[in-house]
Write an enzyme that holds these catalytic residues in place. Structure first.
Site, mmCIF file in Angstrom:
data_model
loop_
_atom_site.group_PDB
_atom_site.id
_atom_site.type_symbol
_atom_site.label_atom_id
_atom_site.label_comp_id
_atom_site.label_asym_id
_atom_site.label_seq_id
_atom_site.Cartn_x
_atom_site.Cartn_y
_atom_site.Cartn_z
ATOM 1 N N HIS A 161 6.766 6.687 -9.790
ATOM 2 C CA HIS A 161 6.422 5.693 -10.825
ATOM 3 C C HIS A 161 4.933 5.773 -11.139
ATOM 4 C CE1 HIS A 161 4.478 1.852 -11.699
ATOM 5 N NE2 HIS A 161 5.546 1.495 -12.361
ATOM 6 N N ASN A 162 4.107 5.801 -10.100
ATOM 7 C CA ASN A 162 2.662 5.869 -10.320
ATOM 8 C C ASN A 162 2.259 7.191 -10.981
ATOM 9 O OD1 ASN A 162 2.692 3.461 -8.910
ATOM 10 N ND2 ASN A 162 0.848 3.913 -7.770
ATOM 11 N N GLU A 212 2.950 6.916 -14.478
ATOM 12 C CA GLU A 212 1.900 6.048 -15.041
ATOM 13 C C GLU A 212 0.651 6.880 -15.371
ATOM 14 O OE1 GLU A 212 1.232 2.510 -12.568
ATOM 15 O OE2 GLU A 212 -0.911 2.915 -12.724
ATOM 16 N N SER A 265 5.151 -2.785 -7.858
ATOM 17 C CA SER A 265 4.270 -2.442 -8.980
ATOM 18 C C SER A 265 4.052 -3.653 -9.872
ATOM 19 C CB SER A 265 4.872 -1.324 -9.835
ATOM 20 O OG SER A 265 4.038 -1.102 -10.964
ATOM 21 N N GLY A 271 0.491 -4.779 -10.248
ATOM 22 C CA GLY A 271 -0.871 -5.264 -10.026
ATOM 23 C C GLY A 271 -0.848 -6.732 -9.629
ATOM 24 N N LYS A 323 8.305 4.673 -5.857
ATOM 25 C CA LYS A 323 7.075 4.014 -6.325
ATOM 26 C C LYS A 323 5.984 5.055 -6.566
ATOM 27 C CE LYS A 323 3.893 0.807 -7.062
ATOM 28 N NZ LYS A 323 2.587 1.225 -6.693
HETATM 29 P P1 NBP Z 1 -6.385 -3.997 0.114
HETATM 30 O O1 NBP Z 1 -5.673 -2.696 -0.028
HETATM 31 O O2 NBP Z 1 -7.765 -4.119 -0.379
HETATM 32 O O3 NBP Z 1 -6.350 -4.410 1.665
HETATM 33 C C1 NBP Z 1 -7.008 -5.586 2.125
HETATM 34 C C2 NBP Z 1 -6.171 -6.282 3.180
HETATM 35 O O4 NBP Z 1 -5.913 -5.401 4.290
HETATM 36 C C3 NBP Z 1 -6.882 -7.502 3.750
HETATM 37 O O5 NBP Z 1 -5.936 -8.507 3.970
HETATM 38 C C4 NBP Z 1 -7.466 -6.945 5.051
HETATM 39 O O6 NBP Z 1 -7.713 -7.953 6.012
HETATM 40 C C5 NBP Z 1 -6.314 -6.079 5.485
HETATM 41 N N1 NBP Z 1 -6.658 -5.116 6.550
HETATM 42 C C6 NBP Z 1 -7.454 -4.025 6.530
HETATM 43 BR BR1 NBP Z 1 -8.431 -3.476 5.079
HETATM 44 N N2 NBP Z 1 -7.509 -3.368 7.688
HETATM 45 C C7 NBP Z 1 -6.727 -4.091 8.526
HETATM 46 C C8 NBP Z 1 -6.365 -3.936 9.881
HETATM 47 N N3 NBP Z 1 -6.796 -2.896 10.597
HETATM 48 N N4 NBP Z 1 -5.558 -4.869 10.416
HETATM 49 C C9 NBP Z 1 -5.124 -5.906 9.708
HETATM 50 N N5 NBP Z 1 -5.392 -6.108 8.399
HETATM 51 C C10 NBP Z 1 -6.199 -5.206 7.812
HETATM 52 O O7 NBP Z 1 -5.507 -5.186 -0.532
HETATM 53 P P2 NBP Z 1 -4.707 -5.242 -1.924
HETATM 54 O O8 NBP Z 1 -5.468 -4.661 -3.043
HETATM 55 O O9 NBP Z 1 -4.220 -6.651 -2.006
HETATM 56 O O10 NBP Z 1 -3.451 -4.281 -1.661
HETATM 57 C C11 NBP Z 1 -2.550 -4.479 -0.602
HETATM 58 C C12 NBP Z 1 -1.562 -3.317 -0.588
HETATM 59 O O11 NBP Z 1 -0.832 -3.323 -1.818
HETATM 60 C C13 NBP Z 1 -2.219 -1.948 -0.497
HETATM 61 O O12 NBP Z 1 -1.427 -1.082 0.267
HETATM 62 C C14 NBP Z 1 -2.252 -1.468 -1.929
HETATM 63 O O13 NBP Z 1 -2.264 -0.064 -2.041
HETATM 64 C C15 NBP Z 1 -0.953 -2.061 -2.458
HETATM 65 N N6 NBP Z 1 -0.903 -2.277 -3.899
HETATM 66 C C16 NBP Z 1 -1.969 -2.738 -4.579
HETATM 67 C C17 NBP Z 1 -1.886 -2.955 -5.948
HETATM 68 C C18 NBP Z 1 -3.054 -3.479 -6.714
HETATM 69 O O14 NBP Z 1 -2.932 -3.586 -7.948
HETATM 70 N N7 NBP Z 1 -4.159 -3.831 -6.074
HETATM 71 C C19 NBP Z 1 -0.691 -2.724 -6.603
HETATM 72 C C20 NBP Z 1 0.399 -2.297 -5.888
HETATM 73 C C21 NBP Z 1 0.291 -2.081 -4.524
HETATM 74 P P3 NBP Z 1 -9.162 -8.651 6.085
HETATM 75 O O15 NBP Z 1 -9.152 -9.709 5.040
HETATM 76 O O16 NBP Z 1 -9.225 -9.222 7.456
HETATM 77 O O17 NBP Z 1 -10.200 -7.591 5.831
#
Ligand code: NBP
Length: 482
Positions: free
Chosen positions: A192-193, A196, A135, A137, A189
């Site tokens: 936690h959300n 939130e 967590s 972001g 987690k």
């Molecule tokens: P995203 O959730 O937007 O995912 C994008 C990533 O997933 C890219 O690297 C993309 O590769 C890859 N991907 C996908 Br889509 N499909 C794929 C597949 N079939 N095989 C391989 N790679 C694949 O990214 P994020 O916002 O950085 O979040 C990452 C994780 O962290 C998520 O599970 C999210 O829920 C979690 N999270 C996010 C936050 C936040 O604040 N954003 C906070 C806490 C946890 P590509 O570049 O080739 O398309």
């Protein structure tokens, strides 16, 4: 392990280099670790190296084979891809090429039951699987998130020191600890959300009251929140609320909050929390109200149909601005205590259901920094669980009992005023109802039991003797033991 012990190979690999993955990879690198980089499409790897390649030692790879070859053994790979099918696809690709003892860490927002399934399947193949809730972001990922790793204790022995190092620290204590086996990290987690969601809903209701009951402007309310942030409500969410309310829209010159569409979205972790709470039979009314309030805000057709519905004329706006503002502050604090009490109850219930042995006090410790719900108030929660690790409700802990006692009249005044004025406060009102439900000696559940026995012979217990009983409702109405 430190970077100096490295044999040239990477101590950690990160696959999935969107916003979260790239920032965590940079965080590892900034702490001196050699980090192998991989992303499905190489463009994100290139972008990270071009923009931040000088921040540490990165190993660029294009294929999974190259990625795994770049890593020290046992390999530690952190997956940061979209939760769901993408995570399964990446796990399968990695697992097919990995060796027994290697560790796969899923840092995405996976559903904990998926994590349990994945852990079991990978353990059968000799691989370690760690579902780690992260967590904070994108900023947290870069500067120090709160990390909630589950999985085998053995994996944590190898992985824990790295994760603890890159996590946020409060008073020198890392915001990362081993939560328990299999899905426990992602479960925690998820809750936690959920908390939130509840916290944000309560803050939203406080804002709504100050805006519509007192008629304060956004910048005036920003000042109120900034002031609140210096006291017992001191928290990241209250702090950013003040900042958000101060923001002026460049296009119109109006407060930004006044030009943003009032339909809240959600990605699903709040919904998961409520579904799980329903399965566990734990009343998380604060989280549920928050999820439903977002749904109501987005229910366009119903809201259009609701324009002009009866308002009633019972309410009078409060005239004592300072007094009512303080009432709202106290109501917010008391409602927040309820939301956390409920969330911790859900964690205790989940832990008991799955045999995870989660220590609730540890969670209060690791949520003090890095994560979205970080708050001074978590120190008080930690103290409560330190004093009684088996505490059945935060509301019963001396500190919170006193805090609610100090707030109770304000809390009731706020709910009465809001109801009179027709300002919806589902979070404040349901938290108060929960509090009243807990302290009520005789609940109407006795009547519910009698009704159930009447139409379904479901039986009831008595207050004066043990056992189960049934009244012969359609017979002579005598009572029989069951
Ligand atoms: P995203 O959730 O937007 O995912 C994008 C990533 O997933 C890219 O690297 C993309 O590769 C890859 N991907 C996908 Br889509 N499909 C794929 C597949 N079939 N095989 C391989 N790679 C694949 O990214 P994020 O916002 O950085 O979040 C990452 C994780 O962290 C998520 O599970 C999210 O829920 C979690 N999270 C996010 C936050 C936040 O604040 N954003 C906070 C806490 C946890 P590509 O570049 O080739 O398309």
């Amino acid at each position: 392990m430190t970077a100096s012990e490295s044999d040239g190979k990477a101590q950690i690999g990160v696959t999935g280099l969107a916003v979260m993955g790239s920032n965590i990879a940079r965080n590892f690198a900034r702490h001196g670790y050699t980090v192998a980089l991989h992303n499905r499409s190489v463009a994100k790897t290139e972008a990270l190296l071009a923009d931040h390649g000088d921040e540490g030692t990165f190993v660029r790879t294009e294929t999974i084979a190259q990625f795994l070859a770049a890593l020290q053994r046992p390999r530690r790979v952190l997956i940061m891809v979209k939760a769901g099918a993408a995570t399964d696809a990446v796990i399968e690709e990695l697992a097919a090429a990995m060796e027994p003892g290697d560790i796969i860490i899923d840092g995405g927002n996976a559903l904990y039951t998926d994590t349990m399934r994945r852990e079991k399947a990978l353990a059968a193949r000799g691989l370690h699987f760690v579902g780690a809730g992260i967590s904070g972001g994108e900023e947290g990922a870069l500067h120090g998130p709160s990390i909630m790793p589950g999985g085998p204790a053995e994996s944590y022995a190898s992985l824990g020191p790295l994760l603890e190092e890159i996590s946020a620290h409060v008073d020198g204590v890392p915001c990362c600890t081993h939560i328990g086996p299999d899905g426990s990290g992602h479960f925690v987690k998820m809750v936690h959300n959920g908390i939130e969601y509840a916290d944000m809903q309560l803050i939203g209701e406080a804002y709504h009251l100050l805006r519509d009951a007192l008629g304060l402007s956004a910048p005036e309310i920003a000042d109120v929140f900034a002031e609140w942030n210096t006291g017992e409500l001191d928290s990241y969410l209250v702090e950013i609320t003040a900042e958000v309310l101060r923001q002026v829209d460049a296009a119109t010159g109006e407060p930004l909050v006044d030009v943003i569409a009032d339909a809240a979205e959600q990605k699903g972790t709040g919904l998961w929390t409520v579904k799980s709470a329903l399965d566990l039979g734990v009343p998380v009314t604060g989280i549920a109200e928050a999820v439903f309030a977002r749904a109501l805000s987005g229910a366009e057709a119903q809201r259009r149909a609701g324009v002009g519905l009866a308002a009633g004329t019972l309410g009078a706006a409060p005239t004592d601005v300072a007094g009512f503002t303080e009432d709202v502050r106290r109501a917010l604090y008391a409602s927040k205590i309820v939301a956390y009490a409920q969330g911790f109850n859900q964690i205790q219930a989940g832990s008991a259901e799955y045999g995870w042995q989660i220590a609730p006090g540890d969670l209060a410790t690791i949520w003090r920094g890095g994560c979205i719900i970080r708050a001074t108030f978590l120190n008080r929660i930690k103290e409560a669980f330190d004093a009684d690790p088996d505490l059945v409700s935060l509301l019963a802990a001396p500190y919170f009992r006193e805090a609610v006692t100090a707030a109770i009249e304000s809390w009731r005044r706020v709910v009465i005023t809001a109801t009179g004025l027709g300002i919806p406060v589902p979070g404040f009102a349901s938290a108060l109802a929960y509090h009243d439900g807990l302290r009520t000696e005789r609940l109407p559940a006795a009547l519910t039991q009698a009704q159930r026995d009447y139409f379904g012979a479901h039986t009831y217990g008595r207050i004066d003797k043990p056992g189960k009983f049934h009244t012969l409702w359609s017979g002579d109405r005598s009572e029989v033991p069951v």
